[in-house]
Design a protein around this motif. Structure first.
Motif, PDB file in Angstrom:
ATOM      1  N   SER A 119      60.350 -27.703  28.373  1.00  0.00           N
ATOM      2  CA  SER A 119      61.572 -28.267  28.953  1.00  0.00           C
ATOM      3  C   SER A 119      61.260 -29.165  30.152  1.00  0.00           C
ATOM      4  O   SER A 119      61.793 -30.274  30.266  1.00  0.00           O
ATOM      5  CB  SER A 119      62.505 -27.124  29.367  1.00  0.00           C
ATOM      6  OG  SER A 119      63.643 -27.635  30.015  1.00  0.00           O
ATOM      7  N   THR A 120      60.378 -28.703  31.029  1.00  0.00           N
ATOM      8  CA  THR A 120      60.008 -29.496  32.196  1.00  0.00           C
ATOM      9  C   THR A 120      59.281 -30.769  31.782  1.00  0.00           C
ATOM     10  O   THR A 120      59.541 -31.855  32.332  1.00  0.00           O
ATOM     11  CB  THR A 120      59.144 -28.664  33.169  1.00  0.00           C
ATOM     12  OG1 THR A 120      59.886 -27.498  33.555  1.00  0.00           O
ATOM     13  CG2 THR A 120      58.770 -29.461  34.407  1.00  0.00           C
ATOM     14  N   MET A 121      58.396 -30.668  30.793  1.00  0.00           N
ATOM     15  CA  MET A 121      57.690 -31.863  30.327  1.00  0.00           C
ATOM     16  C   MET A 121      58.669 -32.849  29.704  1.00  0.00           C
ATOM     17  O   MET A 121      58.572 -34.059  29.939  1.00  0.00           O
ATOM     18  CB  MET A 121      56.593 -31.504  29.318  1.00  0.00           C
ATOM     19  CG  MET A 121      55.761 -32.701  28.882  1.00  0.00           C
ATOM     20  SD  MET A 121      54.878 -33.553  30.213  1.00  0.00           S
ATOM     21  CE  MET A 121      53.591 -32.367  30.574  1.00  0.00           C
ATOM     22  N   ASN A 122      59.623 -32.358  28.924  1.00  0.00           N
ATOM     23  CA  ASN A 122      60.626 -33.253  28.346  1.00  0.00           C
ATOM     24  C   ASN A 122      61.398 -33.991  29.437  1.00  0.00           C
ATOM     25  O   ASN A 122      61.699 -35.176  29.288  1.00  0.00           O
ATOM     26  CB  ASN A 122      61.577 -32.482  27.429  1.00  0.00           C
ATOM     27  CG  ASN A 122      60.961 -32.193  26.081  1.00  0.00           C
ATOM     28  OD1 ASN A 122      60.044 -32.875  25.643  1.00  0.00           O
ATOM     29  ND2 ASN A 122      61.470 -31.171  25.413  1.00  0.00           N
ATOM     30  N   ASN A 123      61.708 -33.313  30.535  1.00  0.00           N
ATOM     31  CA  ASN A 123      62.384 -33.966  31.659  1.00  0.00           C
ATOM     32  C   ASN A 123      61.494 -35.055  32.262  1.00  0.00           C
ATOM     33  O   ASN A 123      61.974 -36.144  32.589  1.00  0.00           O
ATOM     34  CB  ASN A 123      62.769 -32.955  32.731  1.00  0.00           C
ATOM     35  CG  ASN A 123      63.905 -32.053  32.300  1.00  0.00           C
ATOM     36  OD1 ASN A 123      64.688 -32.398  31.419  1.00  0.00           O
ATOM     37  ND2 ASN A 123      63.995 -30.882  32.901  1.00  0.00           N
TER      38      ASN A 123
END
Length: 140
Positions: A89-93
């Motif tokens: 999720s953080t990488m997608n952000n």
């Protein structure tokens, strides 16, 4: 748990985690890609930290307008607790902030073992790509 960018002081902990979690062959490939990604863009190497301990790592990269999840590793004792999901999720952000148009999973024999995890995130077969060259050579 905190998800944050890799810091130089994390190197030993991340290397030990990769050695512990990955097969010897996968670890060797990953350490080379890890070093190259750090030299290109360390903001795309994320760590999950819990009570001062590195419990997970995700190595991402960008090639043109595509973001790639190259490798994810989570300590066995911390699996099934949302660590991997939080890293993704953080990488997608991060990818969205950089205007990445498409996020793909590097499909290799090592990531194939994680297919059930990626399936649980709702990823489709079209979200996987088998690059003709290792991402660590192509991207950057």
């Amino acid at each position: 748990m905190q998800i944050r960018s890799f810091q130089l002081s994390d190197y030993r902990s991340v290397a030990e985690l990769l050695e512990e979690v990955l097969s010897e062959e996968c670890c060797e490939e990953t350490m080379g890609a890890f070093a190259r990604q750090l030299s290109w863009d360390s903001e795309l190497v994320l760590v999950a930290e819990k009570e001062g301990e590195i419990v997970g790592v995700l190595i991402g990269t960008i090639d043109q307008s595509k973001g790639y999840v190259y490798r994810i590793a989570v300590q066995e004792a911390f699996r099934m607790q949302g660590v991997g999901r939080s890293l993704i999720s953080t990488m997608n952000n991060r990818f969205r902030q950089r205007k990445v148009m498409k996020v793909l999973i590097a499909e290799d024999k090592h990531n194939e073992l994680l297919r059930p995890f990626y399936d649980s995130l709702g990823l489709k077969p079209s979200d996987f790509v088998n690059p003709t060259q290792p991402l660590s050579i192509v991207a950057g």
